[in-house]
Write a protein that holds these residues in place. Structure first.
Motif, PDB file in Angstrom:
ATOM      1  N   GLU A   1       0.812  -1.218   0.000  1.00 51.49           N
ATOM      2  CA  GLU A   1       0.000   0.000   0.000  1.00 51.49           C
ATOM      3  C   GLU A   1       0.845   1.266   0.000  1.00 51.49           C
ATOM      4  OE1 GLU A   1      -4.279  -0.399   1.780  1.00 51.49           O
ATOM      5  OE2 GLU A   1      -2.788  -0.871   3.315  1.00 51.49           O
ATOM      6  N   ASP A   2       1.940   1.241   0.729  1.00 47.15           N
ATOM      7  CA  ASP A   2       2.772   2.422   0.882  1.00 47.15           C
ATOM      8  C   ASP A   2       3.595   2.669  -0.387  1.00 47.15           C
ATOM      9  OD1 ASP A   2       5.613   3.562   1.811  1.00 47.15           O
ATOM     10  OD2 ASP A   2       4.069   4.291   3.186  1.00 47.15           O
ATOM     11  N   GLU A   3       3.479   3.863  -0.940  1.00 47.03           N
ATOM     12  CA  GLU A   3       4.175   4.194  -2.186  1.00 47.03           C
ATOM     13  C   GLU A   3       5.688   4.098  -2.044  1.00 47.03           C
ATOM     14  OE1 GLU A   3       4.589   7.912  -5.291  1.00 47.03           O
ATOM     15  OE2 GLU A   3       2.754   7.734  -4.133  1.00 47.03           O
ATOM     16  N   SER A   4       6.229   4.525  -0.910  1.00 52.63           N
ATOM     17  CA  SER A   4       7.683   4.448  -0.721  1.00 52.63           C
ATOM     18  C   SER A   4       8.144   2.993  -0.639  1.00 52.63           C
ATOM     19  CB  SER A   4       8.123   5.228   0.518  1.00 52.63           C
ATOM     20  OG  SER A   4       7.604   4.641   1.696  1.00 52.63           O
ATOM     21  N   GLU A   5       7.311   2.110  -0.084  1.00 56.72           N
ATOM     22  CA  GLU A   5       7.661   0.692  -0.043  1.00 56.72           C
ATOM     23  C   GLU A   5       7.601   0.074  -1.437  1.00 56.72           C
ATOM     24  OE1 GLU A   5       5.265  -1.292   2.893  1.00 56.72           O
ATOM     25  OE2 GLU A   5       6.428  -0.446   4.547  1.00 56.72           O
ATOM     26  N   ARG A   6       6.610   0.485  -2.237  1.00 49.01           N
ATOM     27  CA  ARG A   6       6.551  -0.009  -3.622  1.00 49.01           C
ATOM     28  C   ARG A   6       7.781   0.449  -4.400  1.00 49.01           C
ATOM     29  NH1 ARG A   6       1.108   1.616  -3.193  1.00 49.01           N
ATOM     30  NH2 ARG A   6       1.510   3.422  -4.501  1.00 49.01           N
ATOM     31  N   ALA A   7       8.189   1.702  -4.208  1.00 49.98           N
ATOM     32  CA  ALA A   7       9.382   2.226  -4.887  1.00 49.98           C
ATOM     33  C   ALA A   7      10.628   1.481  -4.430  1.00 49.98           C
ATOM     34  CB  ALA A   7       9.527   3.727  -4.621  1.00 49.98           C
ATOM     35  N   PHE A   8      10.713   1.201  -3.128  1.00 47.24           N
ATOM     36  CA  PHE A   8      11.849   0.453  -2.586  1.00 47.24           C
ATOM     37  C   PHE A   8      11.940  -0.925  -3.243  1.00 47.24           C
ATOM     38  CE2 PHE A   8      13.395  -2.803   0.267  1.00 47.24           C
ATOM     39  CZ  PHE A   8      14.627  -2.304   0.657  1.00 47.24           C
ATOM     40  N   LEU A   9      10.834  -1.642  -3.315  1.00 46.39           N
ATOM     41  CA  LEU A   9      10.831  -2.972  -3.895  1.00 46.39           C
ATOM     42  C   LEU A   9      11.153  -2.920  -5.389  1.00 46.39           C
ATOM     43  CD1 LEU A   9      10.454  -5.994  -3.545  1.00 46.39           C
ATOM     44  CD2 LEU A   9       8.002  -5.655  -3.939  1.00 46.39           C
ATOM     45  N   LEU A  10      10.600  -1.961  -6.096  1.00 53.76           N
ATOM     46  CA  LEU A  10      10.901  -1.823  -7.517  1.00 53.76           C
ATOM     47  C   LEU A  10      12.396  -1.548  -7.724  1.00 53.76           C
ATOM     48  CD1 LEU A  10      10.032  -1.708 -10.461  1.00 53.76           C
ATOM     49  CD2 LEU A  10       9.375   0.692 -10.094  1.00 53.76           C
ATOM     50  N   ASN A  11      12.980  -0.702  -6.891  1.00 53.71           N
ATOM     51  CA  ASN A  11      14.420  -0.436  -6.977  1.00 53.71           C
ATOM     52  C   ASN A  11      15.229  -1.701  -6.704  1.00 53.71           C
ATOM     53  OD1 ASN A  11      14.097   2.254  -7.654  1.00 53.71           O
ATOM     54  ND2 ASN A  11      14.296   2.959  -5.537  1.00 53.71           N
TER      55      ASN A  11
ATOM     56  N   GLY B   1      23.161  -5.865   0.478  1.00 54.59           N
ATOM     57  CA  GLY B   1      23.416  -5.834   1.917  1.00 54.59           C
ATOM     58  C   GLY B   1      22.183  -5.899   2.798  1.00 54.59           C
ATOM     59  N   TYR B   2      21.024  -6.121   2.223  1.00 57.47           N
ATOM     60  CA  TYR B   2      19.797  -6.288   2.991  1.00 57.47           C
ATOM     61  C   TYR B   2      18.886  -7.237   2.238  1.00 57.47           C
ATOM     62  CZ  TYR B   2      18.252  -2.823  -0.374  1.00 57.47           C
ATOM     63  OH  TYR B   2      17.986  -2.161  -1.538  1.00 57.47           O
ATOM     64  N   CYS B   3      17.899  -7.750   2.925  1.00 59.56           N
ATOM     65  CA  CYS B   3      16.958  -8.715   2.352  1.00 59.56           C
ATOM     66  C   CYS B   3      15.541  -8.193   2.558  1.00 59.56           C
ATOM     67  CB  CYS B   3      17.122 -10.068   3.055  1.00 59.56           C
ATOM     68  SG  CYS B   3      15.884 -11.305   2.640  1.00 59.56           S
ATOM     69  N   PRO B   4      14.842  -7.859   1.480  1.00 56.46           N
ATOM     70  CA  PRO B   4      13.428  -7.531   1.665  1.00 56.46           C
ATOM     71  C   PRO B   4      12.690  -8.757   2.211  1.00 56.46           C
ATOM     72  CG  PRO B   4      14.184  -6.889  -0.522  1.00 56.46           C
ATOM     73  CD  PRO B   4      15.254  -7.728   0.088  1.00 56.46           C
ATOM     74  N   LEU B   5      11.865  -8.545   3.196  1.00 56.32           N
ATOM     75  CA  LEU B   5      11.035  -9.602   3.779  1.00 56.32           C
ATOM     76  C   LEU B   5       9.584  -9.177   3.578  1.00 56.32           C
ATOM     77  CD1 LEU B   5      10.541 -12.169   5.454  1.00 56.32           C
ATOM     78  CD2 LEU B   5      10.875 -10.788   7.516  1.00 56.32           C
ATOM     79  N   ILE B   6       8.900  -9.874   2.663  1.00 52.29           N
ATOM     80  CA  ILE B   6       7.529  -9.528   2.317  1.00 52.29           C
ATOM     81  C   ILE B   6       6.586 -10.327   3.207  1.00 52.29           C
ATOM     82  CG2 ILE B   6       5.829  -9.325   0.463  1.00 52.29           C
ATOM     83  CD1 ILE B   6       8.425  -7.813  -0.161  1.00 52.29           C
ATOM     84  N   LEU B   7       5.825  -9.607   4.016  1.00 50.48           N
ATOM     85  CA  LEU B   7       4.881 -10.210   4.946  1.00 50.48           C
ATOM     86  C   LEU B   7       3.472 -10.018   4.402  1.00 50.48           C
ATOM     87  CD1 LEU B   7       4.075 -11.380   7.740  1.00 50.48           C
ATOM     88  CD2 LEU B   7       4.217  -9.035   8.627  1.00 50.48           C
ATOM     89  N   GLY B   8       2.763 -11.115   4.250  1.00 49.41           N
ATOM     90  CA  GLY B   8       1.400 -11.030   3.728  1.00 49.41           C
ATOM     91  C   GLY B   8       0.562 -12.184   4.209  1.00 49.41           C
ATOM     92  N   THR B   9      -0.399 -12.550   3.403  1.00 54.69           N
ATOM     93  CA  THR B   9      -1.256 -13.674   3.720  1.00 54.69           C
ATOM     94  C   THR B   9      -1.224 -14.647   2.550  1.00 54.69           C
ATOM     95  OG1 THR B   9      -3.430 -14.283   4.589  1.00 54.69           O
ATOM     96  CG2 THR B   9      -3.404 -12.703   2.793  1.00 54.69           C
ATOM     97  N   GLN B  10      -1.572 -15.869   2.815  1.00 55.94           N
ATOM     98  CA  GLN B  10      -1.555 -16.894   1.779  1.00 55.94           C
ATOM     99  C   GLN B  10      -2.454 -16.486   0.616  1.00 55.94           C
ATOM    100  OE1 GLN B  10      -2.362 -20.808   3.233  1.00 55.94           O
ATOM    101  NE2 GLN B  10      -2.546 -21.678   1.194  1.00 55.94           N
ATOM    102  N   GLY B  11      -1.889 -16.551  -0.581  1.00 59.75           N
ATOM    103  CA  GLY B  11      -2.675 -16.270  -1.770  1.00 59.75           C
ATOM    104  C   GLY B  11      -2.720 -14.827  -2.220  1.00 59.75           C
TER     105      GLY B  11
ATOM    106  N   HIS C   1      -2.786  -7.011   2.345  1.00 63.10           N
ATOM    107  CA  HIS C   1      -3.624  -8.105   2.846  1.00 63.10           C
ATOM    108  C   HIS C   1      -3.037  -8.774   4.078  1.00 63.10           C
ATOM    109  CE1 HIS C   1      -5.835  -7.665  -0.839  1.00 63.10           C
ATOM    110  NE2 HIS C   1      -4.743  -7.882  -1.538  1.00 63.10           N
ATOM    111  N   VAL C   2      -2.017  -8.192   4.678  1.00 59.07           N
ATOM    112  CA  VAL C   2      -1.282  -8.860   5.753  1.00 59.07           C
ATOM    113  C   VAL C   2      -2.190  -9.297   6.904  1.00 59.07           C
ATOM    114  CG1 VAL C   2      -0.598  -6.784   7.015  1.00 59.07           C
ATOM    115  CG2 VAL C   2       0.852  -8.802   7.092  1.00 59.07           C
TER     116      VAL C   2
END
Length: 186
Positions: A2-12, A26-36, A149-150
């Protein structure tokens, strides 16, 4: 996300995997959500852009094992449903820390001595669990991103047909995905 800065971070991060293959972030994105909710789609997009040979999938058992030849096989690795529990909780976390940040890592193949190699693999992890890894507030190695959907139930999420359509688009447009991520300004 949902957060635009997080979407930009992931796209980068995704663009980095294309533009700078084998260069650690040097870092690992950890995507937290729900099944599906489509977390795995990120992996499909990266695979389409840089090719299956440059991407690996890693599971909790592999990370927990002292044999880690898998850690030297691709420029990008996906950890599906990372979740460390019990005594393994800190073992998995500690092993991930050096894989994420160290420029050299020790590779141990079964029946062979440890061999130091250049670390060229960036990681991204996916989970449905809020307590997937024991990350402290000061940890700089994991960057937690939450899907919208987390905290939702799966019954209102996209249908299987939706994901089939999305996956067909990804599978049939690898050159376009590559161009988009390669031309994205980080």
């Amino acid at each position: 996300l949902e957060d635009e800065s997080e979407r930009a971070f992931l796209l980068n991060w995704m663009a980095h995997q294309v533009q700078n293959q084998g260069v650690l972030v040097g870092y690992c994105p950890l995507i937290l959500g729900t099944q599906g909710d489509g977390k795995t789609t990120i992996g499909k997009i990266i695979r389409a852009a840089i090719g299956t040979a440059n991407v690996s999938s890693v599971n909790n058992d592999s990370i927990g094992s002292r044999f880690n030849a898998w850690a030297n096989t691709a420029s990008t690795a996906f950890i599906e449903e990372i979740r460390a529990g019990g005594a393994d909780r800190f073992t998995i976390y500690d092993r991930m820390k050096e894989l994420i940040t160290n420029s050299e890592i020790g590779i141990i193949k079964k029946g062979f001595d440890e061999n130091q190699v250049e670390n060229v693999t960036n990681y991204i992890a996916f989970t449905n669990s809020h307590d997937a890894v024991p990350i402290s507030d000061s940890d700089r190695r994991f960057y937690i991103l939450e899907t919208r959907h987390v905290n939702s139930r799966m019954d209102h999420l996209a249908s299987a047909e939706h994901f089939e359509t999305v996956y067909d688009c990804i599978d049939n447009n690898s050159k376009g995905i590559y161009r988009f991520l390669n031309n994205h300004e980080i």
